[in-house]
Design a protein around this motif. Structure first.
Motif, mmCIF file in Angstrom:
data_model
loop_
_atom_site.group_PDB
_atom_site.id
_atom_site.type_symbol
_atom_site.label_atom_id
_atom_site.label_comp_id
_atom_site.label_asym_id
_atom_site.label_seq_id
_atom_site.Cartn_x
_atom_site.Cartn_y
_atom_site.Cartn_z
ATOM 1 N N ASP A 198 0.857 -1.178 0.000
ATOM 2 C CA ASP A 198 0.000 0.000 0.000
ATOM 3 C C ASP A 198 0.895 1.230 0.000
ATOM 4 O O ASP A 198 1.219 1.784 1.049
ATOM 5 N N LEU A 199 1.288 1.655 -1.208
ATOM 6 C CA LEU A 199 2.203 2.786 -1.324
ATOM 7 C C LEU A 199 1.446 4.104 -1.212
ATOM 8 O O LEU A 199 0.244 4.163 -1.497
ATOM 9 N N PRO A 200 2.117 5.169 -0.788
ATOM 10 C CA PRO A 200 1.455 6.487 -0.734
ATOM 11 C C PRO A 200 0.912 6.886 -2.099
ATOM 12 O O PRO A 200 1.469 6.516 -3.140
ATOM 13 N N ALA A 201 -0.164 7.667 -2.110
ATOM 14 C CA ALA A 201 -0.802 8.057 -3.367
ATOM 15 C C ALA A 201 0.146 8.835 -4.274
ATOM 16 O O ALA A 201 0.043 8.760 -5.508
ATOM 17 N N PRO A 225 5.177 7.404 -7.549
ATOM 18 C CA PRO A 225 5.004 7.292 -9.012
ATOM 19 C C PRO A 225 4.271 6.023 -9.445
ATOM 20 O O PRO A 225 3.435 6.067 -10.358
ATOM 21 N N ARG A 226 4.546 4.911 -8.804
ATOM 22 C CA ARG A 226 3.875 3.673 -9.187
ATOM 23 C C ARG A 226 2.400 3.695 -8.778
ATOM 24 O O ARG A 226 1.561 3.142 -9.487
ATOM 25 N N SER A 227 2.098 4.312 -7.652
ATOM 26 C CA SER A 227 0.694 4.419 -7.254
ATOM 27 C C SER A 227 -0.078 5.251 -8.264
ATOM 28 O O SER A 227 -1.195 4.893 -8.672
ATOM 29 N N GLU A 282 4.110 -1.069 -14.725
ATOM 30 C CA GLU A 282 4.210 0.274 -14.174
ATOM 31 C C GLU A 282 3.547 0.454 -12.806
ATOM 32 O O GLU A 282 3.936 1.331 -12.043
ATOM 33 N N ALA A 283 2.536 -0.342 -12.498
ATOM 34 C CA ALA A 283 1.815 -0.174 -11.239
ATOM 35 C C ALA A 283 2.595 -0.807 -10.095
ATOM 36 O O ALA A 283 3.573 -1.518 -10.328
ATOM 37 N N PRO A 284 2.196 -0.552 -8.846
ATOM 38 C CA PRO A 284 2.889 -1.215 -7.738
ATOM 39 C C PRO A 284 2.862 -2.721 -7.914
ATOM 40 O O PRO A 284 1.794 -3.329 -7.987
#
Length: 915
Positions: free
Chosen positions: A373-376, A379-381, A586-588
């Motif tokens: 759960d990366l911060p909004a 870049p990947r988020s 590209e996504a998390p």
């Protein structure tokens, strides 16, 4: 006349079976009927004078608690549950008690059984409470911040050290030369030697104002991004982090590296150590999932190695839990907790119950991948949100009654109109194919897998299921299975199918099908016998899905062949497949930081065997340190770990800060105040300076748990800034330099040595973070990794970024004690072998980089040979050559060329020692 109690007991023990039965008509009396039996047959091993397995049978509270094996000896009212009757009745000579002599008479056993059934009444001990455990182990005593000795030392560390030096009449060395000091501080803090121009500036500034110049240097080094890389390496050593599983298959853990970068960033940010600890244990509750990579840092046997036998699966699960316990307890607590897996610790106050209570804390962690759960703003988020919005837009174009199939890189997503049913059937095209996992969801965005409910039944078209891979493995929610449900071309069934039946009606609209989905991540760099790259194949044999209607007929809700006939739908699906591929890149991504599962009840496992559960235990830390969080077996996993993290970082916990400051001391001075950084138990070392380690531990907490603050205190000390010159007189008093009358010289670690070679040659790429560089050839599943290129240009990064494989010799720096990462290694071994000299003289990397160093000297120092030689000395050992050194190297350069001089400098003690 009143008879002695012992006489009455002897009389009772000699009664016939019929007389015993007569006694049983009234309540059994402990003193006259039970105690004589225990005293005559049990006290020799479990009485007041001797307690094998830490068990006393002359105390009720001890029997209720059990001994080192963790099993409850006595459960009042339930003789079938306690260990006592099981042992007395057993026919197994290894298990039965008493071990010496004949077994108890059946009448005696019946009497004891009746006593337990009646509640094990024990006059005088019914209200007895267990005495609180105590220990004299130094590391478990409260931290006391002693007063700083008043001996004129400016730095508190020197004040404590001076006390010991004075006791032994030791005179410390004078301060080191400026070029030595800057090299020492630079390598300790960043793992990289200082540049020649920085050395010269420091020497100039040092002459004018030594303290100011030195503190400015420390400011610069602490601010360097390479500081975090250096100290991250120490932490990764401590938890033996690596990027393969170990064991026979030794599979690659793709996307394990984000945890490495998390550690680097944490040190660079000077994240408070207590926060660092909490994030690694319960990062999911603190908004930092990546930190939890510590919990799955150790080796583990993947499913392909474990197999499908239930007993093997249980054993492997507890082996994985043990690895987690080792990582946490050794790195943060400095205790060998794993020694209590089969019985209570032989030396330290760690019971087998403590061990399994800690296992209960981490019972919701599985060695697996999870999307963090990366911060909004990450870049990947942002990329993931953008792509998922585009996917949602494409999906919305399908009609409500229409289904479709998306091909994601690692699985199929089958969408169909929302259907309420108790049964669903998935049909496949005949031929050769495999299926390993089916997941069912209520909607396109739902994350709750509906196959994980009690009472679900699954069946298939196969007449005979594989004995070790039954069809219910298709819904076990393990994405790392492989070849669970195979269908071969020519099998009699014209349309292979799998049916899932629910207890109650379920609303469904999405199915996900995969074939070893995690192979997409874990099988990178793997080939089959034909040399072809392998990965997680998607089950393209899918044909259709049917749901059972209330009238007993089947309704087709999605048909792959019908979809293919609709050009407009197929174009939209093609766009979705492209977006799915883009999302994968590209996504998390799923990262190897552990999957969260629902924790099950934890029991003490008799002799460590998961097939022999005994007493249930709740999530707790060490009993002797008041580690009861008040939790139960129903407490959610994240709450368990968060409570454990709070206990571990509480100011009154005597271990956490002590262990960490000792690790810092070890890396700064070469040996910790406690010489065994991961063992603060009775089998480990004792502090050379007890008051100092407590002062440092308390000072760390008083200053916000700042690692940079603690390190600055150490590096600012006179002890760190002293010359390393030997003294025969003082060595006879303190041969291992524990008292620090001089700075103890030591080998450079393999990473520092390699990085220094590249830095001197001017070829190093100092780009931080990201995917590591690969030096191995692709392998078959059970082959070992083989090094094919460990010196090419793509490898010219810091060695921290070399993909770390277990059980692999990198063919050069393994000789310099580069760790294997299979076992806890709190400190590097230090060896001296001929292979080291051979590698530094003739290794491919050294020969190659010597050429680059010679070229750099020629380009940067100009055409004069002596200038080139002086520059090479500065680039390698950070000082100008003496006259005789210049004469020798000039002659060598004239005879054999500058590259030979470079190789000679790489082999100097000054180059591969920290002095």
């Amino acid at each position: 006349m009143q008879y002695p109690r012992k006489f009455l007991g002897t009389l009772a023990a000699c009664l016939t079976a019929s007389a015993t039965a007569l006694f049983a008509q009234s309540p059994v009396d402990y003193h006259t009927q039970i105690e004589p039996i225990l005293e005559s047959r049990c006290y020799r091993c479990h009485g007041p004078d001797k307690q094998e397995s830490n068990l006393r049978l002359d105390r009720r509270i001890s029997m209720l608690k059990g001994g080192d094996l963790g099993a409850l000896v006595l459960v009042p009212g339930h003789p079938e549950e306690g260990e006592l009757l099981k042992r007395l009745k057993s026919d197994d000579l290894e298990f039965r008690m008493p071990r010496e002599g004949a077994p108890l008479d059946p009448s005696e056993i019946a009497l004891i059984e009746q006593w337990v059934k009646e509640g094990a009444k024990w006059p005088g001990q019914m209200d007895a409470k267990e005495e609180k455990k105590t220990t004299d182990l130094w590391s478990l005593q409260p931290i006391e911040k002693s007063a700083i000795p008043a001996n004129g030392s400016a730095n508190p560390i020197d004040a404590f050290l001076q006390e010991k030096l004075s006791e032994h009449d030791l005179t410390p060395n004078p301060a080191a030369e400026p070029h030595t000091l800057i090299r020492r501080a630079s390598i300790v803090l960043t793992g990289l030697p200082a540049a020649p121009e920085r050395i010269e500036k420091f020497a100039t500034d040092f002459k004018a104002n030594p303290d100011q110049a030195y503190q400015e240097l420390l400011d610069e080094l602490f601010a360097s991004p390479h500081y975090g890389e250096r100290w991250a390496q120490h932490w990764l050593d401590t938890i033996r982090w690596a990027e393969t599983t170990g064991y026979e298959s030794n599979e690659f853990r793709k996307n394990a590296w984000p945890y490495r970068d998390y550690v680097v960033e944490s040190f660079n940010q000077d994240k408070p150590y207590d926060q660092f600890v909490k994030e690694q244990i319960a990062g999911d509750t603190l908004g930092n999932d990546l930190g939890m990579g510590l919990l799955v840092a150790g080796p583990h046997a993947p499913a392909s190695t474990v197999g499908q036998q239930p007993a093997d699966i249980k054993q492997a699960r507890f082996d994985r839990l043990d690895e987690t316990i080792q990582s946490v307890s050794s790195s943060m607590m400095g205790l060998t907790f794993a020694c209590a897996r089969c019985h209570s610790h032989k030396f330290d106050p760690i019971s087998i119950k403590d061990y399994y209570s800690m296992a209960a804390v981490f019972n919701d962690i599985e060695y697996d991948y999870r999307t963090p759960d990366l911060p909004a703003e990450h870049p990947r988020s942002a990329a993931g949100q953008r792509i998922m919005s585009a996917i949602a837009q494409e999906r919305s174009q399908f009609e409500n009654k229409q289904g479709w199939v998306e091909k994601w890189p690692d699985h199929l997503k089958v969408h169909f109109p929302e259907s309420t049913t108790k049964s669903i059937r998935l049909n496949f095209k005949p031929g050769n194919f495999s299926l390993d996992e089916i997941q069912l969801y209520a909607s396109a965005t739902s994350t709750q897998n509906l196959t994980q409910q009690d009472g679900i039944q699954i069946s298939s078209s196969k007449k005979e299921e594989h004995a070790t891979r039954p069809v219910d493995y298709l819904i076990d929610d393990r994405l790392d299975n492989f070849f669970v449900w195979k269908h071969k071309k020519g099998e009699s069934v014209s349309t292979p199918w799998v049916r899932i039946d629910f207890n109650d009606e379920q609303t469904l609209s999405r199915a996900e099908l995969s074939v070893n989905r995690l192979a997409h991540y874990g099988w990178q760099y793997m080939v089959n016998k034909k040399g072809e790259t392998v990965g997680g194949e998607v089950p393209w044999s899918f044909q259709s899905i049917e749901v059972l209607k209330q009238d007993g007929t089947w309704l087709t809700v999605v048909d792959a062949e019908q979809i293919e006939k609709n050009p407009e739908s197929q174009q939209r699906i093609d766009r979705l497949n492209e977006l799915a591929l883009e999302h994968d890149k590209e996504a998390p991504p799923p990262v190897f930081i552990g999957k969260l599962i629902k924790p099950t009840k934890m029991h003490v496992m008799y002799r460590g065997s998961p097939t022999s559960p005994r007493a249930e235990v709740t999530p707790m830390a060490m009993e002797i340190l008041d580690g009861d969080f008040g939790q139960s077996s129903d407490t959610p996993g994240p709450e368990r770990r968060a409570a454990f993290a709070d206990w571990l970082t509480a100011p009154d916990n005597p271990l956490t800060s002590r262990v960490m400051v000792n690790r810092l001391w070890h890396q700064v001075f070469g040996t910790g105040i406690v010489s065994t950084p991961s063992d603060f138990g009775k089998a480990g070392g004792t502090p050379s300076h007890p008051e100092l380690i407590d002062w440092l531990a308390s000072d760390l907490m008083d200053n916000g748990w700042s690692i940079k603050y603690a390190l600055r205190q150490m590096l600012s000390s006179d002890a760190f800034r002293r010359s390393s010159a030997p003294s025969e007189q003082w060595s006879s008093v303190d041969s291992d330099t524990r008292l620090l009358w001089r700075f103890p010289p030591r080998w450079l670690e393999a990473e520092v040595l390699r990085d220094s070679i590249l830095l001197a040659a001017g070829t190093i790429d100092l780009t931080p973070g990201g995917l590591g560089y690969h030096i191995y050839q692709p392998k078959l599943r059970y082959d070992q990794w083989k090094v094919v290129d460990n010196y090419g240009p793509h490898t010219w990064r810091r060695m921290l970024y070399q993909q770390r494989m277990r059980r692999v010799d990198d063919q050069m720096f393994t000789a310099f004690d580069f760790p294997d990462c299979a076992q806890i290694q709190s400190k590097r071994t230090r060896s001296t072998t001929p292979l080291q000299a051979l590698n530094l003289m003739n290794g491919n990397l050294v020969v190659q980089q010597a050429e680059h160093l010679a070229k750099r000297a020629t380009e940067e120092a100009g055409p004069v040979l002596d200038d080139q030689l002086r520059h090479m000395f500065m680039l390698t050992i950070g000082r100008q050559p003496e006259t005789d050194e210049l004469d020798v190297t000039r002659a060598l350069a004239n005879t054999n060329g500058l590259p030979s001089v470079a190789r000679t400098l790489y082999n100097l003690n000054e180059f591969f020692y920290l002095n």
